[in-house]
Design a protein around this motif. Structure first.
Motif, PDB file in Angstrom:
ATOM      1  N   ALA A   9     -26.124  48.375   7.391  1.00 13.99           N
ATOM      2  CA  ALA A   9     -25.036  48.361   8.202  1.00 13.99           C
ATOM      3  C   ALA A   9     -24.565  47.191   8.949  1.00 13.99           C
ATOM      4  O   ALA A   9     -23.383  46.881   9.195  1.00 13.99           O
ATOM      5  CB  ALA A   9     -24.912  49.926   9.005  1.00 13.99           C
ATOM      6  N   LEU A  10     -25.815  46.812   9.873  1.00 21.60           N
ATOM      7  CA  LEU A  10     -25.572  45.539  10.695  1.00 21.60           C
ATOM      8  C   LEU A  10     -24.953  44.321   9.750  1.00 21.60           C
ATOM      9  O   LEU A  10     -24.285  43.660  10.275  1.00 21.60           O
ATOM     10  CB  LEU A  10     -26.587  45.466  11.306  1.00 21.60           C
ATOM     11  CG  LEU A  10     -26.926  46.318  12.573  1.00 21.60           C
ATOM     12  CD1 LEU A  10     -28.392  46.018  13.235  1.00 21.60           C
ATOM     13  CD2 LEU A  10     -25.890  46.169  13.650  1.00 21.60           C
ATOM     14  N   LYS A  11     -25.292  44.286   8.522  1.00 20.22           N
ATOM     15  CA  LYS A  11     -25.106  43.251   7.884  1.00 20.22           C
ATOM     16  C   LYS A  11     -23.858  43.415   6.829  1.00 20.22           C
ATOM     17  O   LYS A  11     -23.303  42.640   6.136  1.00 20.22           O
ATOM     18  CB  LYS A  11     -26.310  42.748   6.947  1.00 20.22           C
ATOM     19  CG  LYS A  11     -27.324  42.172   7.572  1.00 20.22           C
ATOM     20  CD  LYS A  11     -28.467  41.445   6.843  1.00 20.22           C
ATOM     21  CE  LYS A  11     -29.632  40.873   7.684  1.00 20.22           C
ATOM     22  NZ  LYS A  11     -29.169  39.557   8.188  1.00 20.22           N
ATOM     23  N   GLY A  12     -23.343  44.679   7.115  1.00 19.88           N
ATOM     24  CA  GLY A  12     -21.950  44.997   6.314  1.00 19.88           C
ATOM     25  C   GLY A  12     -22.100  45.290   4.905  1.00 19.88           C
ATOM     26  O   GLY A  12     -21.329  45.029   4.027  1.00 19.88           O
ATOM     27  N   LEU A  13     -23.566  45.592   4.393  1.00 23.70           N
ATOM     28  CA  LEU A  13     -23.885  45.835   3.088  1.00 23.70           C
ATOM     29  C   LEU A  13     -23.758  47.273   2.616  1.00 23.70           C
ATOM     30  O   LEU A  13     -24.427  48.026   3.303  1.00 23.70           O
ATOM     31  CB  LEU A  13     -25.289  45.182   2.627  1.00 23.70           C
ATOM     32  CG  LEU A  13     -25.383  43.702   3.099  1.00 23.70           C
ATOM     33  CD1 LEU A  13     -26.943  43.514   2.965  1.00 23.70           C
ATOM     34  CD2 LEU A  13     -24.580  42.916   2.191  1.00 23.70           C
TER      35      LEU A  13
END
Ligand code: GSH
Length: 213
Positions: free
Chosen positions: A20-24
């Motif tokens: 989620a932090l990497k937007g994946l």
């Protein structure tokens, strides 16, 4: 990519936070640990360690172990970084992550608790004492490290690192198991801050497709 995960698994939760932090985004595959699906032959064929998480990348490569998965995601998608560039800070983040992943989590893992209950016939009360003992010992060490070396809103600074990916699920386990977390004020301050961030909210157990209340 596919992520084999169980909503309440703290190791899966670490990876979900990193994703989620990497937007994946991933194709979520629920593995019901309570039903023992992780030990079935078809799942063992995917992950011989018989646990979650397991990431299967776009080329079909399966990878277990949450910290190895986070490291792989970091190499493929370096932004935003979850491992600080500065060597000592990077080591501090890994120190805390490993404290949780190697010293706290394994002794309270489901297979260990099943062994205590089924092979050693520990009572419910003894099993809970075991669980709380290792949480208390481990979080006391985490608290001491954060008091000594931590700063900012997250474990180490104003951006999340792999340490936060591990800390939040471990605290969530402690809350779920009714552990007394009041002695760990710095740990809890980081936890509360993370709980307000969208990526951490998205990764939470109650947001997962296999969530069962
Ligand atoms: N060291 C592994 C641990 C994986 C693991 O054992 N996960 C737990 C869930 S948090 C599990 O699948 N347990 C199943 C069992 O103990 O049978 C990691 O960090 O990924």
């Amino acid at each position: 990519m596919q992520l084999y995960s169980f909503y309440n698994s703290s190791t899966s939760y670490r990876v979900r936070i990193a994703l989620a932090l990497k937007g994946l985004s991933v194709d979520y595959q629920g593995v019901n640990l309570r039903a023992g699906e992780q030990r079935q032959n078809d799942y063992r064929a995917l992950n011989p360690a018989a646990g979650v998480p397991l990431l299967v990348d776009d080329e079909g490569n399966g990878l277990g172990q949450s910290l190895a998965i986070i490291d792989y995601l970091e190499a493929l998608h370096p932004e935003p970084p979850l491992l600080p560039a500065e060597p000592l800070l990077r080591a501090r983040a890994l120190e805390l992550a490993n404290l949780i992943a190697c010293d706290i989590h394994p002794v309270n893992n489901l297979r260990v608790r099943n062994y205590l209950a089924n092979e050693l016939s520990l009572s419910e009360d003894q099993q809970e004492r075991w669980y709380r003992h290792w949480i208390a010992e481990g979080l006391a060490a985490a608290e001491a490290l954060l008091v000594r070396h931590g700063f900012g809103d997250y474990c180490f600074g104003d951006a999340p690192t792999v340490a936060d990916c591990c800390l939040v699920p471990q605290v969530a386990n402690g809350i779920r198991m009714n552990c007394d977390l009041t002695p760990y004020s710095r740990v809890m301050a980081v936890y509360q801050h993370c709980q307000r961030q969208p990526a951490f909210q998205q990764a939470a157990p109650d947001q997962q497709p296999d969530f069962a209340s």
